[in-house]
Design a protein around this motif. Structure first.
Motif, PDB file in Angstrom:
ATOM      1  N   VAL A  60       0.829  -1.212   0.000  1.00  0.00           N
ATOM      2  CA  VAL A  60       0.000   0.000   0.000  1.00  0.00           C
ATOM      3  C   VAL A  60       0.857   1.253   0.000  1.00  0.00           C
ATOM      4  N   SER A  64      -0.193   3.932  -2.583  1.00  0.00           N
ATOM      5  CA  SER A  64      -0.930   5.058  -2.019  1.00  0.00           C
ATOM      6  C   SER A  64      -0.249   6.391  -2.278  1.00  0.00           C
ATOM      7  N   ASP A  66      -0.830   8.788  -0.268  1.00  0.00           N
ATOM      8  CA  ASP A  66      -0.759   9.336   1.080  1.00  0.00           C
ATOM      9  C   ASP A  66      -0.042   8.332   1.977  1.00  0.00           C
ATOM     10  N   ALA A  70      -0.410   4.697   5.324  1.00  0.00           N
ATOM     11  CA  ALA A  70      -0.081   3.312   5.005  1.00  0.00           C
ATOM     12  C   ALA A  70      -0.502   2.352   6.110  1.00  0.00           C
ATOM     13  N   LEU A  73      -4.238   2.055   6.106  1.00  0.00           N
ATOM     14  CA  LEU A  73      -4.688   1.244   4.975  1.00  0.00           C
ATOM     15  C   LEU A  73      -4.436  -0.231   5.236  1.00  0.00           C
ATOM     16  N   VAL A 106      -6.884   0.658  -1.156  1.00  0.00           N
ATOM     17  CA  VAL A 106      -6.204   1.858  -1.653  1.00  0.00           C
ATOM     18  C   VAL A 106      -7.086   2.604  -2.644  1.00  0.00           C
ATOM     19  N   SER A 109      -9.627   4.444  -0.863  1.00  0.00           N
ATOM     20  CA  SER A 109      -9.067   5.628  -0.194  1.00  0.00           C
ATOM     21  C   SER A 109      -8.888   6.773  -1.182  1.00  0.00           C
ATOM     22  N   TYR A 110      -8.521   6.446  -2.435  1.00  0.00           N
ATOM     23  CA  TYR A 110      -8.422   7.471  -3.465  1.00  0.00           C
ATOM     24  C   TYR A 110      -9.775   8.135  -3.687  1.00  0.00           C
ATOM     25  N   ARG A 118      -4.096  16.984  -0.955  1.00  0.00           N
ATOM     26  CA  ARG A 118      -3.075  16.044  -0.505  1.00  0.00           C
ATOM     27  C   ARG A 118      -2.346  16.618   0.693  1.00  0.00           C
ATOM     28  N   TRP A 125       6.344  10.334   0.524  1.00  0.00           N
ATOM     29  CA  TRP A 125       6.007   9.037  -0.070  1.00  0.00           C
ATOM     30  C   TRP A 125       7.237   8.151  -0.143  1.00  0.00           C
TER      31      TRP A 125
END
Length: 216
Positions: A60, A64, A66, A70, A73, A106, A109-110, A118, A125
């Motif tokens: 993830v 991801s 974000d 993690a 997620l 994921v 989550s998007y 963001r 990241w």
């Protein structure tokens, strides 16, 4: 700057056969724990989560946008998985099944974050992925070089490479996890490898050219 890395010595490299055996043994164990957990064994459920938590976080983190989320997620992935264990029949490995759930987590989550700004940048990241990455990957001195290279890959190729080369999934199970045909995964991995080799060659060329430039 990409840091080129030299391949590890032959005696330190794991053969493809031994790696396949080790991966198969691991997948057999985690699948057995998932099936036992489906039957109500709490100890098996705990073993299942502990064994695959790192793989889920790494996966993830790569997918991801974000990275600070993690861990959340990963937790969401396991909550979904444990709630769906009654539908898991062991037709594929528990790891492939779990990573397909992680991918959906994921994606969700998007969708949920689409209307929100963001909260982190690319450096964050990269840090999250670096922290989740194992040490001693074949062909790289450390994780930083690999992160620089992976960052240059398109998302679909990076995902295919992570699933098969970092997480060790067979191509068929990587295809199941990413929701595309096996042939597509093979093509993406081949193209990812070609791109990575080109970047390594470019990095080595730049490194060897620096002393000459300084001498001039």
């Amino acid at each position: 700057m990409i840091t080129p890395a030299l391949p590890v010595s032959r005696d330190k490299r794991e053969t493809k056969a031994s790696k396949a055996v080790r991966t198969a043994s691991f997948d057999d164990s985690t699948t057995a724990w998932a099936l036992a957990a489906r039957g109500g064994d709490p100890d098996a459920a705990d073993r299942f989560v502990r064994a695959l938590h790192r793989d889920v976080v790494r996966y993830v983190a790569h997918l991801s946008a974000d990275p600070q989320a993690a861990d959340d997620l990963a937790q969401d992935t396991f909550l979904r998985a444990l709630g769906s264990l009654h539908r898991f029949e062991g037709r594929s490995s528990a790891r492939a099944w779990l990573l397909s759930i992680a991918r959906r987590a994921v994606i969700d989550s998007y969708r949920n974050a689409a209307a929100r700004p963001r909260l982190c940048d690319a450096d964050d990241w990269r840090l999250a992925v670096e922290l989740a990455q194992p040490i001693g990957l074949p062909g790289f001195d450390d994780g930083v070089a690999l992160l620089d290279l992976l960052d240059a890959l398109p998302d679909d190729r990076r995902e295919a490479f992570v699933l098969t080369q970092l997480l060790g999934l067979p191509y068929a199970e990587a295809a199941e996890a990413s929701g595309c045909p096996v042939g597509t995964v093979r093509s993406r991995v081949a193209r990812a490898r070609a791109t990575l080799m080109e970047l390594l060659i470019e990095a080595e060329t730049d490194t060897t050219a620096e002393p000459a430039a300084l001498a001039a």
